[in-house]
Scaffold this active site. Structure first.
Site, PDB file in Angstrom:
ATOM      1  N   LYS A  38       7.942 -37.918 -25.564  1.00 41.75           N
ATOM      2  CA  LYS A  38       7.201 -36.811 -24.941  1.00 41.75           C
ATOM      3  C   LYS A  38       5.846 -36.654 -25.622  1.00 41.75           C
ATOM      4  CE  LYS A  38       9.318 -33.463 -28.044  1.00 41.75           C
ATOM      5  NZ  LYS A  38      10.324 -32.406 -28.201  1.00 41.75           N
ATOM      6  N   TYR A 264     -21.133 -25.927 -42.092  1.00 47.44           N
ATOM      7  CA  TYR A 264     -21.246 -24.537 -41.636  1.00 47.44           C
ATOM      8  C   TYR A 264     -20.800 -23.537 -42.710  1.00 47.44           C
ATOM      9  CZ  TYR A 264     -21.817 -26.371 -36.891  1.00 47.44           C
ATOM     10  OH  TYR A 264     -22.270 -27.008 -35.779  1.00 47.44           O
TER      11      TYR A 264
END
Ligand SMILES: *Cc1c(COP(=O)(O)O)cnc(C)c1O
Length: 402
Positions: A38, A264
């Site tokens: 999956k 940042y």
């Protein structure tokens, strides 16, 4: 993908995966092994991993939903494929026609299969909720689900095949309670006239540590990708090999003075004159931003901490006075045998589980397969058997199939 894009790669070692599937399927015997592919095989790529699983001990595959199962069928996979999450618009008719095994949790799903009017009756695995509280019939709804399945089985709409559930992996005691609930539900169903050819409950965790939960089949997932389902043992401790290596090249370097802020927020500053290396992987590629300040990567045989915030597309590494140049390989995580971090290490940096680290690797990261042996062998065999037709554009390939 443009040739000019930086080579962000998830290298998938199919031999490591085969080793894991062989190890786990041997452990589970006499129970069979269903391999969970999956979520695009936990980020590794569904079709190649499905094939490798079936080459090395798995006898069936698990995906979440019918569309994924149909992709596997379209790829030519004939083994049993199990899908268990369906909404009211699910393609039950297509699933039945493609001989997909369906996990069934509610009567409306059986009604929808009947309404789809497919030519074939799909095998159904009735799910009882044994405590996880996701899908699966409650104890109260179970007799009604079993009765409806028996009626549809008599009418030739479905073939009643299995009863199953999924564990909460909370504690051995909770899992023992769940196993007991499954057994009681089976007894209730048998009193109603049901006969199950198969019972299944365990995924990786119970498949490895709870032999009594293996029943007829274990649905192994994460362990096959070389990542431990346990906090107290690594994949390596369990004899498993990590399958995915996430890597990219350094795209630029620069020399900066002491006290230089990076990325940042300038949450990191160099402590001395230093070389910075820029790496083209960020949270859009699955690198967890929360690992800022903790994450480490491996460059030229050494581990370095990521310096400053992980951004959407990139992060910076402070390599001090070491020699690092554009093009040098940066390994974010890998097998660990060279000293590089593993996905399990990254799970620690990001306060999550290794499953999330590999499953979240983004679409921009190219999957590259090592050890695609069987496919190569098949191509060789095809070429040998059809050498006379070699110039024929490959048209005889389908004729040679049995
Ligand atoms: C994901 C999943 C598995 C595999 O679980 P792992 O813990 O990764 O081994 C098995 N069964 C179901 C129903 C699942 O959703």
């Amino acid at each position: 993908m443009s040739d000019a894009a930086p080579r962000r790669e998830a290298v998938i070692d199919l031999d490591a995966f085969r080793h894991n599937v062989r190890t786990l399927s041997a452990l589970a015997l006499p129970a069979e092994t269903m391999l969970a592919v999956k979520a695009d095989a936990y980020g590794h790529g569904m079709v190649p991993l499905a094939r490798a699983a079936l080459e090395s001990g798995a006898t069936s595959l698990a995906v979440l939903d019918i569309p994924a199962a149909l992709v596997l069928r379209d790829a030519g996979i004939t083994a049993p494929i199990f899908a268990w999450m369906h909404d009211p618009d699910a393609l039950f008719g297509a699933a039945a026609d493609a001989d997909i095994d369906l996990g069934i949790s509610a009567v409306w799903q059986l009604d929808a299969i009947a309404a789809a009017g497919a030519a074939r009756a799909p095998r159904v695995h009735l799910k009882i909720d044994t405590g996880l509280s996701r899908n699966g019939a409650t104890e109260e709804d179970w007799p009604g689900l079993v009765s409806a399945a028996l009626e549809y089985d008599r009418r030739g709409v479905v073939r009643l095949h299995a009863a199953w559930s999924h564990l909460a992996d909370a504690s051995p005691e909770d899992d023992a309670v769940a196993l007991d609930r499954l057994r009681r539900a089976v007894a209730v169903a048998e009193d109603l006239g049901a006969h199950f050819e198969l019972l299944h409950l365990a995924a990786s965790s119970a498949g490895i540590r709870m032999p009594e939960a293996r029943l007829g089949l274990v649905r192994f997932g994460i362990a096959a990708y070389g990542i431990s389902p346990f906090d107290d043992a690594s994949g390596r401790d369990l004899g498993l090999r990590p399958v995915m290596t996430l890597r990219a090249p350094v795209v630029s370097t620069k020399r900066v003075p002491a006290g230089h802020g990076i990325s940042y927020g300038l949450v990191y500053r160099t402590s001395a004159e230093s070389t910075l290396a820029l790496v083209p992987l960020g949270y859009a590629d699955g690198i967890p931003r929360i690992a800022t300040g903790r994450g480490q990567v491996w460059i030229n045989g050494r581990r370095y901490p990521i310096a400053g915030r992980i951004a959407m597309d990139q992060f910076v590494v402070d390599v001090g006075d070491d020699e690092v140049a554009p093009g040098d390989e940066v390994v974010v995580f890998g097998e660990g045998d060279r000293g590089e971090p593993t996905a399990e290490d990254w799970a620690g940096y990001a306060e999550t589980i290794g499953d999330e680290i590999v499953a979240r690797v983004g679409a921009r990261v190219e999957r590259v397969y090592l050890g695609a042996r069987e496919a190569a062998d098949a191509a060789d065999a095809g070429a040998a058997g059809e050498s006379a037709a070699e110039t024929d554009g490959g048209t005889p390939a389908t004729e040679s199939a049995p």
